[in-house]
Design a protein around this motif. Structure first.
Motif, mmCIF file in Angstrom:
data_model
loop_
_atom_site.group_PDB
_atom_site.id
_atom_site.type_symbol
_atom_site.label_atom_id
_atom_site.label_comp_id
_atom_site.label_asym_id
_atom_site.label_seq_id
_atom_site.Cartn_x
_atom_site.Cartn_y
_atom_site.Cartn_z
ATOM 1 N N ALA A 1 0.854 -1.193 0.000
ATOM 2 C CA ALA A 1 0.000 0.000 0.000
ATOM 3 C C ALA A 1 0.891 1.245 0.000
ATOM 4 C CB ALA A 1 -0.911 -0.002 1.228
ATOM 5 N N ARG A 2 0.469 2.281 -0.685
ATOM 6 C CA ARG A 2 1.293 3.483 -0.821
ATOM 7 C C ARG A 2 1.415 4.232 0.506
ATOM 8 N NH1 ARG A 2 -1.157 5.619 -4.769
ATOM 9 N NH2 ARG A 2 -2.373 7.220 -3.717
ATOM 10 N N TYR A 3 2.640 4.619 0.825
ATOM 11 C CA TYR A 3 2.898 5.472 1.987
ATOM 12 C C TYR A 3 2.942 6.898 1.473
ATOM 13 C CZ TYR A 3 5.091 7.174 6.308
ATOM 14 O OH TYR A 3 5.367 7.843 7.486
ATOM 15 N N ASP A 4 1.964 7.718 1.884
ATOM 16 C CA ASP A 4 1.855 9.045 1.303
ATOM 17 C C ASP A 4 1.724 10.110 2.378
ATOM 18 O OD1 ASP A 4 -0.740 8.738 2.258
ATOM 19 O OD2 ASP A 4 -1.623 8.385 0.281
ATOM 20 N N LEU A 5 1.402 11.309 1.943
ATOM 21 C CA LEU A 5 1.297 12.460 2.846
ATOM 22 C C LEU A 5 0.317 12.198 3.978
ATOM 23 C CD1 LEU A 5 2.470 15.444 2.719
ATOM 24 C CD2 LEU A 5 0.211 16.098 1.898
ATOM 25 N N TYR A 6 -0.751 11.492 3.689
ATOM 26 C CA TYR A 6 -1.837 11.306 4.653
ATOM 27 C C TYR A 6 -1.495 10.248 5.700
ATOM 28 C CZ TYR A 6 -3.555 13.723 0.622
ATOM 29 O OH TYR A 6 -3.659 14.620 -0.402
ATOM 30 N N THR A 7 -0.948 9.136 5.247
ATOM 31 C CA THR A 7 -0.525 8.127 6.215
ATOM 32 C C THR A 7 0.646 8.642 7.041
ATOM 33 O OG1 THR A 7 0.667 7.086 4.368
ATOM 34 C CG2 THR A 7 -1.397 6.071 5.055
ATOM 35 N N ALA A 8 1.531 9.419 6.408
ATOM 36 C CA ALA A 8 2.647 10.004 7.152
ATOM 37 C C ALA A 8 2.130 10.957 8.230
ATOM 38 C CB ALA A 8 3.585 10.744 6.200
ATOM 39 N N ALA A 9 1.113 11.760 7.886
ATOM 40 C CA ALA A 9 0.532 12.681 8.875
ATOM 41 C C ALA A 9 -0.128 11.913 10.016
ATOM 42 C CB ALA A 9 -0.483 13.598 8.194
ATOM 43 N N ALA A 10 -0.755 10.801 9.674
ATOM 44 C CA ALA A 10 -1.459 10.014 10.686
ATOM 45 C C ALA A 10 -0.515 9.348 11.682
ATOM 46 C CB ALA A 10 -2.335 8.955 10.014
ATOM 47 N N VAL A 11 0.729 9.104 11.257
ATOM 48 C CA VAL A 11 1.691 8.471 12.169
ATOM 49 C C VAL A 11 2.746 9.462 12.653
ATOM 50 C CG1 VAL A 11 1.331 6.190 11.184
ATOM 51 C CG2 VAL A 11 3.168 7.634 10.277
ATOM 52 N N GLY A 12 2.611 10.725 12.283
ATOM 53 C CA GLY A 12 3.518 11.758 12.788
ATOM 54 C C GLY A 12 4.893 11.763 12.154
ATOM 55 N N ASP A 13 5.003 11.369 10.901
ATOM 56 C CA ASP A 13 6.289 11.336 10.209
ATOM 57 C C ASP A 13 6.557 12.708 9.576
ATOM 58 O OD1 ASP A 13 8.543 10.840 8.749
ATOM 59 O OD2 ASP A 13 7.765 9.085 7.696
ATOM 60 N N THR A 14 7.048 13.633 10.397
ATOM 61 C CA THR A 14 7.265 14.998 9.930
ATOM 62 C C THR A 14 8.400 15.073 8.917
ATOM 63 O OG1 THR A 14 6.509 15.769 12.091
ATOM 64 C CG2 THR A 14 7.546 17.395 10.680
ATOM 65 N N ASP A 15 9.374 14.195 9.029
ATOM 66 C CA ASP A 15 10.460 14.170 8.036
ATOM 67 C C ASP A 15 9.905 13.924 6.636
ATOM 68 O OD1 ASP A 15 12.453 14.662 9.854
ATOM 69 O OD2 ASP A 15 12.956 12.552 10.155
ATOM 70 N N PHE A 16 9.005 12.948 6.520
ATOM 71 C CA PHE A 16 8.399 12.646 5.224
ATOM 72 C C PHE A 16 7.583 13.844 4.735
ATOM 73 C CE2 PHE A 16 5.148 11.163 2.367
ATOM 74 C CZ PHE A 16 5.773 10.194 1.599
ATOM 75 N N LEU A 17 6.832 14.466 5.645
ATOM 76 C CA LEU A 17 6.021 15.625 5.267
ATOM 77 C C LEU A 17 6.907 16.750 4.743
ATOM 78 C CD1 LEU A 17 3.443 15.866 8.214
ATOM 79 C CD2 LEU A 17 3.118 14.814 5.980
ATOM 80 N N ARG A 18 8.010 17.013 5.449
ATOM 81 C CA ARG A 18 8.910 18.089 5.039
ATOM 82 C C ARG A 18 9.448 17.851 3.624
ATOM 83 N NH1 ARG A 18 12.835 17.214 8.457
ATOM 84 N NH2 ARG A 18 13.894 15.933 6.887
ATOM 85 N N ASP A 19 9.923 16.627 3.372
ATOM 86 C CA ASP A 19 10.489 16.324 2.064
ATOM 87 C C ASP A 19 9.427 16.376 0.966
ATOM 88 O OD1 ASP A 19 12.875 15.958 3.361
ATOM 89 O OD2 ASP A 19 12.740 13.765 3.398
ATOM 90 N N SER A 20 8.251 15.847 1.271
ATOM 91 C CA SER A 20 7.175 15.818 0.280
ATOM 92 C C SER A 20 6.697 17.222 -0.053
ATOM 93 C CB SER A 20 6.014 14.967 0.811
ATOM 94 O OG SER A 20 4.963 14.924 -0.122
ATOM 95 N N LEU A 21 6.534 18.049 0.973
ATOM 96 C CA LEU A 21 6.038 19.414 0.759
ATOM 97 C C LEU A 21 7.096 20.299 0.113
ATOM 98 C CD1 LEU A 21 4.104 19.840 4.121
ATOM 99 C CD2 LEU A 21 3.102 19.599 1.839
ATOM 100 N N ALA A 22 8.357 19.985 0.345
ATOM 101 C CA ALA A 22 9.427 20.749 -0.312
ATOM 102 C C ALA A 22 9.359 20.552 -1.823
ATOM 103 C CB ALA A 22 10.785 20.306 0.228
ATOM 104 N N GLN A 23 8.998 19.358 -2.249
ATOM 105 C CA GLN A 23 8.873 19.064 -3.675
ATOM 106 C C GLN A 23 7.636 19.722 -4.278
ATOM 107 O OE1 GLN A 23 9.064 14.836 -4.401
ATOM 108 N NE2 GLN A 23 10.684 14.557 -2.889
ATOM 109 N N ASP A 24 6.566 19.771 -3.491
ATOM 110 C CA ASP A 24 5.309 20.331 -4.001
ATOM 111 C C ASP A 24 4.497 20.890 -2.831
ATOM 112 O OD1 ASP A 24 2.983 21.043 -5.225
ATOM 113 O OD2 ASP A 24 2.415 19.023 -5.854
ATOM 114 N N PRO A 25 4.704 22.168 -2.489
ATOM 115 C CA PRO A 25 3.991 22.771 -1.348
ATOM 116 C C PRO A 25 2.477 22.715 -1.492
ATOM 117 C CG PRO A 25 5.798 24.174 -2.074
ATOM 118 C CD PRO A 25 5.648 23.100 -3.105
ATOM 119 N N GLY A 26 1.985 22.655 -2.730
ATOM 120 C CA GLY A 26 0.541 22.635 -2.956
ATOM 121 C C GLY A 26 -0.148 21.398 -2.423
ATOM 122 N N ARG A 27 0.647 20.355 -2.122
ATOM 123 C CA ARG A 27 0.037 19.130 -1.620
ATOM 124 C C ARG A 27 -0.652 19.338 -0.272
ATOM 125 N NH1 ARG A 27 4.841 14.641 -2.657
ATOM 126 N NH2 ARG A 27 4.875 14.790 -4.941
#
Length: 541
Positions: free
Chosen positions: A231-257
């Motif tokens: 199953a895909r690990y994405d912005l939403y599952t990362a937010a649900a488990v508190g993975d701020t590192d993933f959020l930072r990297d993902s949002l750096a690539q595309d803040p609009g997400r």
């Protein structure tokens, strides 16, 4: 239809919360679909295609178009994305079932073809789903071996076998389905993928009610298991488990997400706030996440409510500082102040009040807070009749608050106002005979019906509640009243829902086996026959 009259709430050009549009346009769509005004429907959809999924009191346009047999309108609604799986009222059938019951074979075929094409929904999918719920693992595996395509079939709500394996928390079946090619990203009709059912559960199949004691209790393990299995690990599952590192990297690539919702209609901000991850909430807000963005069940945002429900003070403060609507309602759940107060989170409640939070009269009634009810009514006596079906009187009656009911009646709470889904009497049934008697003694009409002609006795017949049915009949409830939803009498409702003892009771009290004004397809014996309630069939013969 006997009471199909525009509700006051829909007499407005403003957007009505939870309806999907402005009041007048929603009503125009519902009325046109019921009346078969094809050109009006076409014009409305041309101006605003989303009206195909508008609703009032959980009734959508396609419900009425199917019920009245308007095939061309049904086709138009389907082309514009109408949801034919949703039923939010216990006594309302799916459009497909309605078409079959009423003999609209052409419409039934159209709906079946649409469900197969868009959701891979078919009878095989229903069969597999039932076996999974019954935890008949070996039979499921045997059936999939015989019919490999069944792993991608779904039930009438779009649940694939993998959805059901997740809901019932059966790891062996999860493994088996994935090995057989199941899509871990499959979406059902409401957009929910298997991971969403782990994180949010399911309205119709609740773990605390349906899972056996030996089933997995920790849903986070299940989330990790699904991700490990593809199953895909994405912005939403990362937010649900508190993975701020993933959020930072993902949002750096595309803040609009940060403002994009997932397939189920929820935001990453909601997931982070719900589980109290302050750093994740902060990161999302820094990248433009809007705490008031409309999302599933929350037209003004759900993040603050979620933070309040979890007593996550730091997250709530961040959201409030970024302009979160402190009084934003979540469907059937009240606002942030209510949830904090009902859970006893005093510090959270005080924080919300500091930002202008309020508690509604209905919420105060729900909680049994007589002092709040008294203060609100003293300041605004008209509040006794605020809200629609689920206003103050309904919640006080439903939660057994007899003293508050009496106080509301002193302020002239209307016992006989129009109702649509449920009302104070329907909720009083939950509290028992004494509450029902209290309402009747103060002037509640035992024959008051909903906008679709559903009487209190119809509802009790479907529930099999003989004690309250006797009480209402003794107070003058019409035993052979005919509704506009199932087009039959309370005896017909008892027959439809398999309430054998209720059917016997109603016959004993004089209910007609073949009531006047009831079409043949809706006669009590026809309902019992179609639903396979043979004992009632014999009784009615």
């Amino acid at each position: 239809m006997s009471k199909f009259i525009q509700p006051d709430t829909l007499k407005t050009d403003k957007v009505v919360p939870f309806s999907g549009g402005a009041g007048n346009e929603v009503w125009s769509m519902l009325e046109a679909c019921a009346a078969g005004r094809t050109e009006v429907v076409r014009e409305l959809l041309g101006k605003k295609p989303s009206l195909s999924v508008c609703s009032w009191a959980y009734y959508s346009p396609i419900h009425f178009a199917v019920k009245e047999g308007h095939a061309e309108i049904v086709h138009m609604l389907l082309e514009h994305g109408a949801d034919i799986t949703a039923t939010g009222v216990s006594w309302v059938d799916t459009p497909l079932q309605i078409a079959k019951d009423r003999g609209h074979s052409g419409i039934a075929s159209m709906l079946e073809e649409h469900m197969e094409r868009t959701l891979h929904s078919n009878t095989l999918g229903d069969t597999v789903a039932a076996l999974i719920r019954e935890r008949k693992e070996s039979e499921v595996i045997r059936l999939i071996a015989e019919h490999p395509d069944a792993v991608r079939s779904s039930d009438e709500r779009g649940n694939t076998p993998l959805h059901w394996a997740v809901l019932t928390r059966q790891l062996k079946l999860i493994d088996f389905f994935i090995e057989q090619g199941a899509d871990t990203e499959a979406r059902r009709a409401d957009g929910c993928q298997p991971v969403h059912l782990v994180m949010e559960g399911d309205y119709f199949y609740r773990a605390n009610r349906n899972l056996p004691g030996e089933a997995i209790r920790n849903h986070w393990f299940l989330l990790g298991y699904l991700i490990a299995r593809g199953a895909r690990y994405d912005l939403y599952t990362a937010a649900a488990v508190g993975d701020t590192d993933f959020l930072r990297d993902s949002l750096a690539q595309d803040p609009g997400r940060a403002v994009v919702k997932d397939a189920s209609g929820r935001s990453a901000l909601y997931y982070a706030a719900k589980h109290g991850y302050e750093h994740a909430v902060k990161k999302l807000l820094e990248h433009g996440a809007d705490p008031n963005q409309a999302e599933e069940g929350a037209p003004n945002g759900a993040a603050l409510y979620a933070a309040a429900a979890g007593n996550h003070l730091s997250c709530a403060k961040l959201l409030l500082e970024h302009g979160a609507d402190v009084n934003a309602n979540v469907e059937s759940s009240g606002n942030p102040v209510f949830i904090a107060m009902s859970k006893g989170y005093d510090e959270m409640r005080d924080l919300l009040y500091m930002y202008g939070g309020t508690v509604t009269l209905a919420s105060a009634c729900w909680m049994g807070r007589m002092e709040l009810v008294g203060e609100i009514l003293a300041a605004d006596p008209s509040a006794a009749n605020s809200g629609d079906d689920f206003g103050p009187l309904t919640l006080a009656a439903g939660f057994g608050q007899a003293s508050i009911v009496r106080l509301l009646l002193k302020y002239n709470a209307d016992l006989n106002r129009p109702w649509y889904v449920n009302n104070h009497m329907g909720y009083a049934f939950r509290s028992g005979a004494e509450m029902v008697k209290l309402l009747l003694e103060h002037g509640a009409d035992p024959n008051l019906t909903s906008w679709l002609g559903v009487s209190y006795l119809h509802v009790l017949a479907s529930q099999g509640n003989i004690e309250l049915a006797k009480l209402l009949i003794d107070r003058g409830a019409e035993i052979d009243a005919v509704d506009d939803e199932h087009c039959t009498t309370p005896l017909g409702w008892a027959a439809k829902y398999g309430q054998t003892e209720m059917a016997a009771f109603l016959l004993e009290r004089g209910a007609k086996r073949a009531p006047a004004g009831v079409p043949e397809w809706a006669s009590p014996i026809a309902w019992a026959s179609r639903r396979g309630h043979q004992s009632i069939v014999e009784m009615l013969r």
